[in-house]
Design a protein around this motif. Structure first.
Motif, mmCIF file in Angstrom:
data_model
loop_
_atom_site.group_PDB
_atom_site.id
_atom_site.type_symbol
_atom_site.label_atom_id
_atom_site.label_comp_id
_atom_site.label_asym_id
_atom_site.label_seq_id
_atom_site.Cartn_x
_atom_site.Cartn_y
_atom_site.Cartn_z
ATOM 1 N N GLU A 69 6.085 5.823 -8.768
ATOM 2 C CA GLU A 69 7.081 4.988 -9.442
ATOM 3 C C GLU A 69 7.553 3.829 -8.566
ATOM 4 O O GLU A 69 8.009 2.795 -9.081
ATOM 5 C CB GLU A 69 8.275 5.835 -9.876
ATOM 6 C CG GLU A 69 8.039 6.664 -11.124
ATOM 7 C CD GLU A 69 7.346 7.994 -10.844
ATOM 8 O OE1 GLU A 69 7.143 8.765 -11.802
ATOM 9 O OE2 GLU A 69 7.013 8.256 -9.660
ATOM 10 N N ASN A 70 7.461 3.972 -7.242
ATOM 11 C CA ASN A 70 7.834 2.864 -6.361
ATOM 12 C C ASN A 70 7.002 1.623 -6.661
ATOM 13 O O ASN A 70 7.534 0.521 -6.803
ATOM 14 C CB ASN A 70 7.673 3.274 -4.892
ATOM 15 C CG ASN A 70 8.825 4.088 -4.377
ATOM 16 O OD1 ASN A 70 9.761 3.562 -3.787
ATOM 17 N ND2 ASN A 70 8.775 5.403 -4.607
ATOM 18 N N SER A 71 5.706 1.802 -6.756
ATOM 19 C CA SER A 71 4.840 0.660 -7.061
ATOM 20 C C SER A 71 5.038 0.172 -8.483
ATOM 21 O O SER A 71 4.964 -1.036 -8.760
ATOM 22 C CB SER A 71 3.374 1.036 -6.827
ATOM 23 O OG SER A 71 3.112 1.177 -5.441
ATOM 24 N N SER A 102 -1.450 8.409 -8.049
ATOM 25 C CA SER A 102 -0.528 9.183 -8.875
ATOM 26 C C SER A 102 -0.264 10.560 -8.282
ATOM 27 O O SER A 102 0.675 11.246 -8.698
ATOM 28 C CB SER A 102 -1.081 9.319 -10.300
ATOM 29 O OG SER A 102 -2.368 9.898 -10.291
ATOM 30 N N GLU A 103 -1.062 10.982 -7.301
ATOM 31 C CA GLU A 103 -0.868 12.287 -6.655
ATOM 32 C C GLU A 103 0.060 12.218 -5.441
ATOM 33 O O GLU A 103 0.330 13.249 -4.823
ATOM 34 C CB GLU A 103 -2.219 12.863 -6.215
ATOM 35 C CG GLU A 103 -3.107 13.319 -7.343
ATOM 36 C CD GLU A 103 -4.393 13.981 -6.863
ATOM 37 O OE1 GLU A 103 -4.996 14.744 -7.650
ATOM 38 O OE2 GLU A 103 -4.802 13.741 -5.703
ATOM 39 N N CYS A 158 0.847 -1.202 0.000
ATOM 40 C CA CYS A 158 0.000 0.000 0.000
ATOM 41 C C CYS A 158 0.881 1.251 0.000
ATOM 42 O O CYS A 158 1.543 1.544 0.997
ATOM 43 C CB CYS A 158 -0.902 0.002 1.224
ATOM 44 S SG CYS A 158 -1.812 -1.540 1.504
ATOM 45 N N TYR A 159 0.895 1.962 -1.107
ATOM 46 C CA TYR A 159 1.740 3.150 -1.320
ATOM 47 C C TYR A 159 3.108 2.986 -0.641
ATOM 48 O O TYR A 159 3.580 3.824 0.118
ATOM 49 C CB TYR A 159 1.054 4.448 -0.899
ATOM 50 C CG TYR A 159 0.319 4.480 0.434
ATOM 51 C CD1 TYR A 159 0.983 4.744 1.626
ATOM 52 C CD2 TYR A 159 -1.069 4.288 0.477
ATOM 53 C CE1 TYR A 159 0.307 4.816 2.834
ATOM 54 C CE2 TYR A 159 -1.754 4.343 1.680
ATOM 55 C CZ TYR A 159 -1.052 4.606 2.851
ATOM 56 O OH TYR A 159 -1.731 4.675 4.065
ATOM 57 N N SER A 160 3.762 1.876 -0.990
ATOM 58 C CA SER A 160 4.991 1.471 -0.306
ATOM 59 C C SER A 160 6.231 2.223 -0.779
ATOM 60 O O SER A 160 6.343 2.605 -1.945
ATOM 61 C CB SER A 160 5.228 -0.025 -0.525
ATOM 62 O OG SER A 160 4.217 -0.789 0.081
ATOM 63 N N GLY A 209 -3.422 11.848 -1.776
ATOM 64 C CA GLY A 209 -2.002 11.964 -1.475
ATOM 65 C C GLY A 209 -1.480 10.761 -0.736
ATOM 66 O O GLY A 209 -1.943 9.630 -0.935
ATOM 67 N N HIS A 210 -0.554 10.995 0.178
ATOM 68 C CA HIS A 210 0.105 9.906 0.892
ATOM 69 C C HIS A 210 -0.589 9.637 2.231
ATOM 70 O O HIS A 210 -1.255 10.488 2.782
ATOM 71 C CB HIS A 210 1.572 10.268 1.140
ATOM 72 C CG HIS A 210 2.387 9.124 1.640
ATOM 73 N ND1 HIS A 210 2.654 8.017 0.873
ATOM 74 C CD2 HIS A 210 2.991 8.907 2.842
ATOM 75 C CE1 HIS A 210 3.388 7.172 1.558
ATOM 76 N NE2 HIS A 210 3.606 7.682 2.767
#
Length: 253
Positions: A200-202, A192-193, A141-143, A225-226
């Motif tokens: 790009e990590n994922s 993407s935000e 998850c958004y790693s 966002g994050h």
């Protein structure tokens, strides 16, 4: 909820903090998920990226275990040792399948567990060490997948400390560069935000999985966002948790 310490005695790379799991078992559940909250390897977001998901998995019929792993100023290998130990311990409870889920830096930990596992040592004195540390599923998850390109500098600095510029260590904790042929199937999502941990990590993780021909499912959402957690109220992105449950069912969890 019960607390279960990972080691009865001193843990490898011992510090004052004693790592543990918050245990949320479901009687009769055949599968369990270990949840690793994020926090840049400096702290842990134990509520909205931890306990909330334990409740979520319990409601879906899965046992859930929140991992309270070691963070700065721990040795760089300590969090990974905690994650692998947690997988062994949960597997020793008799579940058919054990998955690991991580958010942000907790996602880096989960991704590393998905590439640095082993089959266990049948001759170990500690019965837990006889069990495999291989997770049956990775939920990313958004790693913070990479410790080199597109990375989150705070996570790198906190985990590697004075070795943050060491390229070999950066590579070691860049999970996409260490995917095995038998790494577990993965569910990957990001937005993407995300300005803190670039999408790009994922994409790098997905590319590494694709190169190894390991099945994965990935969702890149345009909004949010994050550190979203459940992402409630974020159009489109808030559907990710239901997509995850559907994926788990198809993975026979």
């Amino acid at each position: 909820m019960q607390i279960e310490y990972l080691w009865n005695e001193k843990a490898p790379f011992q510090i004052d903090f004693r790592p543990f799991m918050e245990c949320n078992p479901i009687p009769g559940a055949k599968s369990a998920i270990i949840v690793c909250p994020g926090g840049g390897y400096e702290f842990k977001s134990t509520e909205h990226e931890g306990r909330e998901f334990c409740r979520f998995f319990n409601d879906a019929g899965y046992s859930a275990y929140q991992l309270d792993y070691r963070v700065f100023p721990c040795h760089r290998e300590a969090p990974l040792q905690d994650a692998l130990r947690a997988i062994r311990m949960v597997r020793a409870k008799g579940y058919e399948k054990v998955g690991i889920m991580g958010f942000s830096a907790g996602g880096n930990l989960a991704c590393c567990a998905a590439v640095y596992f082993d089959g266990g040592n049948p001759d170990a004195d500690d019965p837990v060490d006889r069990f495999s540390s291989r997770p049956d599923a990775l939920i990313s998850c958004y790693s913070v997948v990479s410790f080199q390109e597109y990375t989150h500098a705070g996570s790198v600095k906190a985990l590697l400390a004075g070795e943050a510029e060491n390229e070999e260590l950066q590579k070691r904790f860049s999970a996409q560069k260490n995917v095995k042929d038998d790494s577990p199937h993965a569910f990957i999502w990001h937005t993407s935000e995300d300005a803190a941990v670039p999408v790009e990590n994922s994409l790098l993780l997905a590319g590494a999985y694709s190169a190894k021909k390991i099945p994965f499912e990935m969702h890149i959402f345009p909004n949010g966002g994050h550190g979203l957690g459940m992402a409630q109220g974020v159009p489109g992105t808030e559907t990710w948790s239901e997509l995850l449950l559907d994926w788990l069912k198809r993975e026979a969890f």
